[in-house]
Design a protein around this motif. Structure first.
Motif, PDB file in Angstrom:
ATOM      1  N   ILE C 129      12.215  36.996   3.962  1.00  0.00           N
ATOM      2  CA  ILE C 129      11.379  36.541   5.072  1.00  0.00           C
ATOM      3  C   ILE C 129      12.295  35.801   6.046  1.00  0.00           C
ATOM      4  O   ILE C 129      13.070  34.920   5.650  1.00  0.00           O
ATOM      5  CB  ILE C 129      10.184  35.673   4.596  1.00  0.00           C
ATOM      6  N   ILE C 130      12.222  36.222   7.309  1.00  0.00           N
ATOM      7  CA  ILE C 130      13.214  35.750   8.289  1.00  0.00           C
ATOM      8  C   ILE C 130      12.483  35.207   9.515  1.00  0.00           C
ATOM      9  O   ILE C 130      11.480  35.776   9.949  1.00  0.00           O
ATOM     10  CB  ILE C 130      14.122  36.927   8.725  1.00  0.00           C
ATOM     11  N   ASN C 131      13.000  34.120  10.029  1.00  0.00           N
ATOM     12  CA  ASN C 131      12.473  33.588  11.293  1.00  0.00           C
ATOM     13  C   ASN C 131      13.473  33.963  12.391  1.00  0.00           C
ATOM     14  O   ASN C 131      14.502  33.300  12.559  1.00  0.00           O
ATOM     15  CB  ASN C 131      12.318  32.071  11.199  1.00  0.00           C
ATOM     16  N   PRO C 132      13.203  35.036  13.152  1.00  0.00           N
ATOM     17  CA  PRO C 132      14.194  35.529  14.111  1.00  0.00           C
ATOM     18  C   PRO C 132      14.536  34.494  15.171  1.00  0.00           C
ATOM     19  O   PRO C 132      15.673  34.405  15.618  1.00  0.00           O
ATOM     20  CB  PRO C 132      13.507  36.755  14.743  1.00  0.00           C
ATOM     21  N   VAL C 204       8.883  28.492   0.387  1.00  0.00           N
ATOM     22  CA  VAL C 204       9.917  29.232   1.116  1.00  0.00           C
ATOM     23  C   VAL C 204       9.302  29.800   2.402  1.00  0.00           C
ATOM     24  O   VAL C 204       9.852  29.654   3.495  1.00  0.00           O
ATOM     25  CB  VAL C 204      10.492  30.383   0.243  1.00  0.00           C
ATOM     26  N   ARG C 205       8.137  30.430   2.243  1.00  0.00           N
ATOM     27  CA  ARG C 205       7.444  30.984   3.415  1.00  0.00           C
ATOM     28  C   ARG C 205       7.179  29.907   4.465  1.00  0.00           C
ATOM     29  O   ARG C 205       7.507  30.076   5.642  1.00  0.00           O
ATOM     30  CB  ARG C 205       6.121  31.604   2.966  1.00  0.00           C
ATOM     31  N   ASP C 206       6.582  28.795   4.019  1.00  0.00           N
ATOM     32  CA  ASP C 206       6.208  27.745   4.980  1.00  0.00           C
ATOM     33  C   ASP C 206       7.430  27.197   5.715  1.00  0.00           C
ATOM     34  O   ASP C 206       7.372  26.882   6.908  1.00  0.00           O
ATOM     35  CB  ASP C 206       5.480  26.604   4.260  1.00  0.00           C
ATOM     36  N   LYS C 207       8.541  27.082   4.987  1.00  0.00           N
ATOM     37  CA  LYS C 207       9.757  26.528   5.608  1.00  0.00           C
ATOM     38  C   LYS C 207      10.352  27.514   6.609  1.00  0.00           C
ATOM     39  O   LYS C 207      10.933  27.093   7.614  1.00  0.00           O
ATOM     40  CB  LYS C 207      10.783  26.207   4.518  1.00  0.00           C
ATOM     41  N   VAL C 208      10.252  28.794   6.302  1.00  0.00           N
ATOM     42  CA  VAL C 208      10.758  29.793   7.253  1.00  0.00           C
ATOM     43  C   VAL C 208       9.855  29.816   8.486  1.00  0.00           C
ATOM     44  O   VAL C 208      10.335  29.857   9.620  1.00  0.00           O
ATOM     45  CB  VAL C 208      10.852  31.183   6.584  1.00  0.00           C
ATOM     46  N   VAL C 209       8.554  29.762   8.253  1.00  0.00           N
ATOM     47  CA  VAL C 209       7.611  29.757   9.381  1.00  0.00           C
ATOM     48  C   VAL C 209       7.885  28.570  10.308  1.00  0.00           C
ATOM     49  O   VAL C 209       7.904  28.700  11.527  1.00  0.00           O
ATOM     50  CB  VAL C 209       6.155  29.728   8.861  1.00  0.00           C
ATOM     51  N   TRP C 214      16.130  29.493   8.014  1.00  0.00           N
ATOM     52  CA  TRP C 214      16.249  30.721   8.817  1.00  0.00           C
ATOM     53  C   TRP C 214      15.711  31.929   8.054  1.00  0.00           C
ATOM     54  O   TRP C 214      15.006  32.745   8.593  1.00  0.00           O
ATOM     55  CB  TRP C 214      17.709  30.949   9.193  1.00  0.00           C
ATOM     56  N   PHE C 215      16.119  32.015   6.793  1.00  0.00           N
ATOM     57  CA  PHE C 215      15.573  33.114   5.985  1.00  0.00           C
ATOM     58  C   PHE C 215      15.598  32.736   4.514  1.00  0.00           C
ATOM     59  O   PHE C 215      16.337  31.836   4.096  1.00  0.00           O
ATOM     60  CB  PHE C 215      16.330  34.434   6.222  1.00  0.00           C
ATOM     61  N   GLY C 216      14.767  33.454   3.748  1.00  0.00           N
ATOM     62  CA  GLY C 216      14.695  33.167   2.317  1.00  0.00           C
ATOM     63  C   GLY C 216      14.148  34.360   1.564  1.00  0.00           C
ATOM     64  O   GLY C 216      13.681  35.344   2.162  1.00  0.00           O
TER      65      GLY C 216
END
Lengths: 517, 232, 334
Positions: C129-132, C204-209, C214-216
């Motif tokens: 899961i990546i936050n571009p 992990v999701r919440d932190k990426v959001v 940056w990604f996990g």
């Protein structure tokens, strides 16, 4: 003709209650003995890594408690100087977050830190957030301690010394027993906490318990792994009990009644800063809840959420109604006979992790309970009582020790048996009884671990719902729950405070003379 | 008859009563004087069954009150006690105090309570709670409560301490008319020689854990009259 | 006092009373209530059998139910264990707590226990899961080995603590696929680099959001919750290169508890759960992302349709679960 002073039914009832509390552990110990050949007893020794983790957890909890006290003591001293209803309201607001589970505190803090771009990992952040989550409990302990201080002693000291010196030399030492008891219970809770530190990527020894379950699936192995933590918790619970035993009797409940004279500027500055920090748990929780509700379109709490709340409230109420009389019985026995074995029972109940007491309860009742316990709420009730009775016992023991013994003795001269308890003692300790009801209800309502292990199938527990909501982003439900818990704190806390105040005022007249105002 | 033989008791290794002997006949009025800390309250509490003695024996009406760690419960000793403080039950009205005690006597509760309220002058206060009473009224309620038990013996532990002279006189009158007159055995302990003199009856002095027939003992065993008595 | 006694007894009896004696099945499930509850309701509508469920949560490290089933060994209360992954189910099988059952619907399953004690079906996918936006101009990660790559700052990379749940199973799969030595090297690299080991896949999701990370590496259901609610994230399958090991699919597993109170209804439930209707429902809700060997297209989650799957079977992976967890516990719980 000789009569025993302790009545036979009371002995039997005490044995039953004590058995109820410590039986789950005994069952696990028996299983340990039966399977000793195949069990690696060495697991009880934490080894180098486990030892370091245990030390770190201890050090972490110690830092949390010390930091909490460094804020709670000066903040409480200033809050006690505020007179009248505004003072009472401020004190209540500051301790209101005590009913919100630490994990929810952590979620709110994490959101706040993220929103301002601050770091959400590392020792400093974790221990600051945990200290904030524990602050309401410590603040409550310090405020109780300060309420117990005889204002005459303080006023006498003010003739000879300044306010700061009087506070540290006269007031604080008198408040010490309650502060020590509160600090030790904070240590016990913090040592057993794993969720909050894990959210900030700190691992505590309590997580070892789950790691062991996950690998071995064995409660007995897990008991061995948990043993160092249990012993450490017992140590702090013992110190708390010793402190509670030396509580002075309150002579007046309320603010100090002093006018707000200016003290040394540094003293007042520190106290003002501490009060600002002391309100941060409440403000952050409110901010988090409001932000979640407004950010999500203010969705109302769902019917399933209400059902979970109603189910959990019913079971928490039932557990509380059963636990408080049992705790009263144990507390009276501890007060009168001081039996070490009863203290051990209380300590076990406080120190045993919920997952282990739950596993022990299942084994116990599947062994002796037949189908009856497995239907409806029987099993979760029995499991919850294991943890709730000892906590309420501690509270009621402190209240009984502080109650005026002379009216009680006067009644004993003329009656014995239930009439004595029902007509005299209950009215001496009723604020404590109501307080115990409130404390146990607040603790058992959002309870998670025992709900998972013992709830009957089809039961909808609030604790489980909370984490489901968190997992799937339905945060507004959690926000409503936080607000509800805060409201419950304020309403019940305020009521109990007024009750205690009234009772102490009556006791004060009896102790100090009826002509006194 | 209350018969105490070789009664010893202490706290934290410090002896308070040491081989104490005492007899109290029904209808007898015995006043025990002693300084603060002499063990007066301890003696009362032991007789009442509120503490278990370290050694010695207590018999009340020929029944032994304890054996080993077991003892006859306070409410089964046919005694009533007036404490140093009124020790009232804050949640109860004045009449309820008397009803609570009278319900253990086996007699008709309502009539007993009414009679005692009248006799002790508390009728107008019967619906008040303790916090609505003055110090003197509270002490009067405490004495009325003890009377309502209709016990064979009354133990009074400095019941008049901290009262002004007028209130003391009122309560002395009450004690004389309703306790002594009913033929109860009265054990009255006090540190105030004036009170002891006013009450009359037999006198003993509690000193060094024992009862003595004289107020104090000089170095050569000579009797010394205390200053309070001398002023009388 | 009598009144108090009466209340006491009444509360206890009320607590012990049987809520309803009906045709029912008791299901213990670690599948989140969010997904499992609608299926239970549909099952009840279709069959008339009431489902009484007990749920697990991530916050408890999903150890609660397995602990409960083991503790109830002498007097089993559950009929069925429906697990969101399989290693804990296999632990129950090893402990002899499961009853063999071959469902008529088992042909739809992904994997079967040779002794028919459990059936693995449906599936979630381990995804990046990546936050571009947060990633900016930095290269897009495409492998789980990128977690240990210095091209991305260690404090901007995360995975859940690999001691619990699906991440633990993923770690065991690396032990099995790469061999213990390479797997140990991999996790040592992550540890030494100082990447973030978080409290769970949803964290992990919440932190990426939030852009904090940056990604996990997380589960597809967690990633899809964010994607469907419009959060600015990208989901990628790791290791899709032609020589890559593919990504791990983690199937659900279901098993019949030995000696449960309603075994016949338990079998009916298992048949229903493995059937097409359940598959459709769970796919629509976004719990299954792999169905019948294909990516689930019936959900709004923007998952790439092409996937290269890591081929290790549960039977191959399970033997490594104990050793991998023991090592990782020593490495990470400190």
């Amino acid at each position: 003709m000789i009569f025993g002073q302790t009545r036979f039914p009371a002995i039997v009832a005490t044995i039953v209650v004590a058995g109820l509390v410590c039986a789950p552990l005994l069952v696990l110990c028996m299983e340990l003995l039966w399977t000793a050949d195949s069990i690696n007893l060495g697991k009880a020794w934490p080894g180098t890594r486990g030892g370091l983790l245990l030390f770190e957890s201890f050090f972490f909890s110690l830092c949390v408690t010390i930091l909490g006290l460094m804020v709670a003591i000066p903040a409480a001293s200033l809050l006690m100087d505020v007179t009248g209803y505004s003072g009472q309201l401020l004190r209540l607001l500051a301790i209101a977050p005590v009913t919100v589970p630490p994990f929810l505190h952590a979620m709110a803090w994490q959101r706040l830190l993220e929103s301002i771009g601050a770091s959400t990992q590392g020792f400093a952040v974790t221990f600051a957030v945990e200290a904030a989550a524990r602050l309401p409990l410590l603040l409550a302990a310090v405020l109780i301690g300060l309420h117990f201080v005889d204002p005459r002693a303080r006023n006498a000291a003010l003739i000879y010394a300044g306010r700061a010196r009087t506070f540290f030399s006269i007031t604080l030492p008198q408040a010490r027993p309650a502060i020590i008891a509160g600090a030790c219970m904070t240590m016990v809770f913090s040592l057993n906490e794993y969720g909050l530190p894990a959210l900030f990527q700190r691992h505590t020894y309590a997580l070892e318990i789950f790691a062991e379950y996950s690998v071995s699936g064995s409660s007995v192995d897990t008991l061995l792994v948990a043993l160092p933590l249990v012993l450490l918790s017992i140590l702090f619970a013992v110190i708390a009990i010793r402190a509670l035993s030396s509580l002075p009797s309150p002579v007046a409940i309320g603010s100090s009644g002093q006018t707000l004279l200016a003290g040394p500027w540094l003293y007042d500055l520190l106290r003002t800063l501490a009060v600002a920090v002391a309100f941060s748990p409440l403000l952050v929780l409110l901010w988090g809840a409001v932000a979640l509700i407004t950010g999500s379109g203010a969705a109302p709490i769902s019917m399933t959420g209400f059902a979970a709340m109603a189910d959990s409230a019913a079971i928490a109420l039932a557990a509380t109604i059963m636990a408080v009389p049992c705790a009263w019985l144990l507390a009276e026995n501890l007060h009168r006979h001081r039996l070490p074995v009863l203290w051990l029972v209380v300590l076990i109940g406080i120190a045993l992790p919920a997952s282990l007491s739950g596993a022990g309860s299942i084994r116990l009742w599947s062994w002796i309970g037949g189908e009856l316990m497995y239907k409806g709420w029987g099993l979760p009730l029995a499991g919850m009582l294991v943890g709730l009775i000892p906590l309420a016992t501690l509270l009621l023991y402190a209240v009984i020790r502080n109650s005026d013994h002379l009216p009680w003795d006067a009644a004993r001269v003329y009656h014995s048996g239930p009439i004595l308890w029902w007509k005299i003692r209950l009215f001496q300790i009723w604020p404590g009884v109501i307080g115990a009801f409130f404390l146990l209800f607040a603790l058992s309502l959002p309870e998670l671990e025992l709900s998972l292990l013992l709830s009957p199938p089809g039961f909808s527990a609030v604790g489980i719902r909370i984490f489901n909501y968190l997992h799937y982003g339905a945060h507004e439900q959690v926000a409503y729950l936080i607000l509800l818990l805060l409201l419950v704190s304020l309403l019940l806390g305020g009521t109990i405070y007024q009750m205690i105040r009234y009772q102490v005022r009556l006791d004060y007249r009896e102790r100090e003379g009826y002509n006194k105002p | 008859m209350i018969k105490v033989q070789s009664l010893s008791h202490g706290f934290s290794g410090q002896p308070v009563l040491d081989q104490l002997d005492l007899d109290l006949e029904p209808g007898e009025k015995l006043v025990i004087s002693g300084k603060s800390g002499a063990g007066k309250t301890t003696l009362i509490r032991l007789l009442a069954g509120l503490e278990l003695p370290d050694s010695g024996s207590i018999e009340i009406d020929d029944i032994s009150m304890h054996s080993g760690s077991a003892m006859v419960a306070p409410h089964q000793r046919s005694i009533s006690v007036v404490f140093q403080r009124p020790a009232l039950w804050q949640h109860m009205k004045v009449s309820a105090h008397l009803e609570f005690v009278a319900s253990g006597t086996g007699q008709k509760k309502e009539s007993t309570v009414r009679e005692i309220l009248q006799a002790t002058g508390l009728e107008s206060l019967k619906d008040r709670r303790p916090h609505q009473l003055s110090e003197g009224q509270a002490r009067r309620v405490a004495i009325a409560r003890a009377i309502a038990a209709q016990a064979n013996y009354m133990l009074m532990d400095e019941p008049l301490v901290n009262l002004d002279q007028e209130a003391k006189s009122d309560l002395f009158e009450l004690i004389e008319s309703h306790i002594v007159a009913t033929g109860m055995g009265l054990l009255f302990v006090t540190h105030d020689e004036t009170e002891a003199e006013l009450l009359g009856g037999s006198r003993l002095w509690l000193r060094q854990g024992r009862l003595w027939p004289t107020p104090a003992v000089g170095r050569a065993g000579e009797s010394i009259v205390g200053p309070a008595v001398a002023s009388l | 006092m009598k009144l108090l006694n009466l209340i006491f007894v009444a509360v206890f009896l009320m607590g012990c009373s049987d809520p309803e004696a009906v045709d029912e099945v008791i299901v213990y499930t670690s599948v989140d209530q969010h997904y499992s509850e609608p299926l239970f309701e549909q099952f009840q509508r279709d069959t008339g059998i009431k489902v009484r469920a007990v749920y697990d949560v991530e916050a408890n490290k999903t150890t609660g139910l397995v602990n409960r089933i083991i503790s109830e060994r002498k007097r089993p209360k559950a009929d069925v264990f429906w697990n969101g992954e399989y290693s804990q189910t296999m632990l129950l099988a090893v402990q002899g707590l499961l009853e063999a059952y071959y469902s008529p619907q088992a042909e739809r399953a992904l994997w079967l226990d040779p002794l028919n004690r459990w059936t693995a079906f449906g599936g979630r996918i381990r995804v990046l899961i990546i936050n571009p936006e947060a990633l900016g101009d930095n290269p897009m990660p495409d492998s789980i080995f990128d977690l240990g790559d210095d091209r991305w700052p260690a404090d901007k990379v995360a995975l859940a603590l690999p001691l619990f749940g699906t991440t633990a199973t993923h770690a065991a799969s690396l032990w099995s696929h790469l061999g213990p030595s390479a797997a140990i090297d991999y996790f040592l690299r992550l540890k030494v680099r100082g990447i973030q080991f978080l409290d769970g896949n949803s964290v992990v999701r919440d932190k990426v959001v939030s852009g904090d990370i940056w990604f996990g590496l997380t589960d597809s259901d967690d990633a899809c919750v964010a994607a469907v609610s419009g959060k600015p994230i990208t989901i990628k399958y790791p290791d899709q290169q032609s020589d890559g090991m593919g990504t791990l699919v983690i199937p659900n597993s279901v098993a019949l508890i030995s000696g449960g109170p309603n075994t016949a209804n338990g079998r009916t439930f298992i048949d229903y759960l493995l059937g097409k209707e359940s598959e459709d429902l769970l796919s629509r809700m976004g719990w299954f992302h792999v169905v019948a060997g294909k990516i689930n297209a019936s959900h709004d989650c923007p998952l790439p349709q092409q996937i290269r799957i890591h081929t290790a079977t549960p039977a191959e992976i399970y033997p490594s679960v104990g050793t991998s967890r023991a090592f990782l516990r020593e490495l990470l719980l400190r």
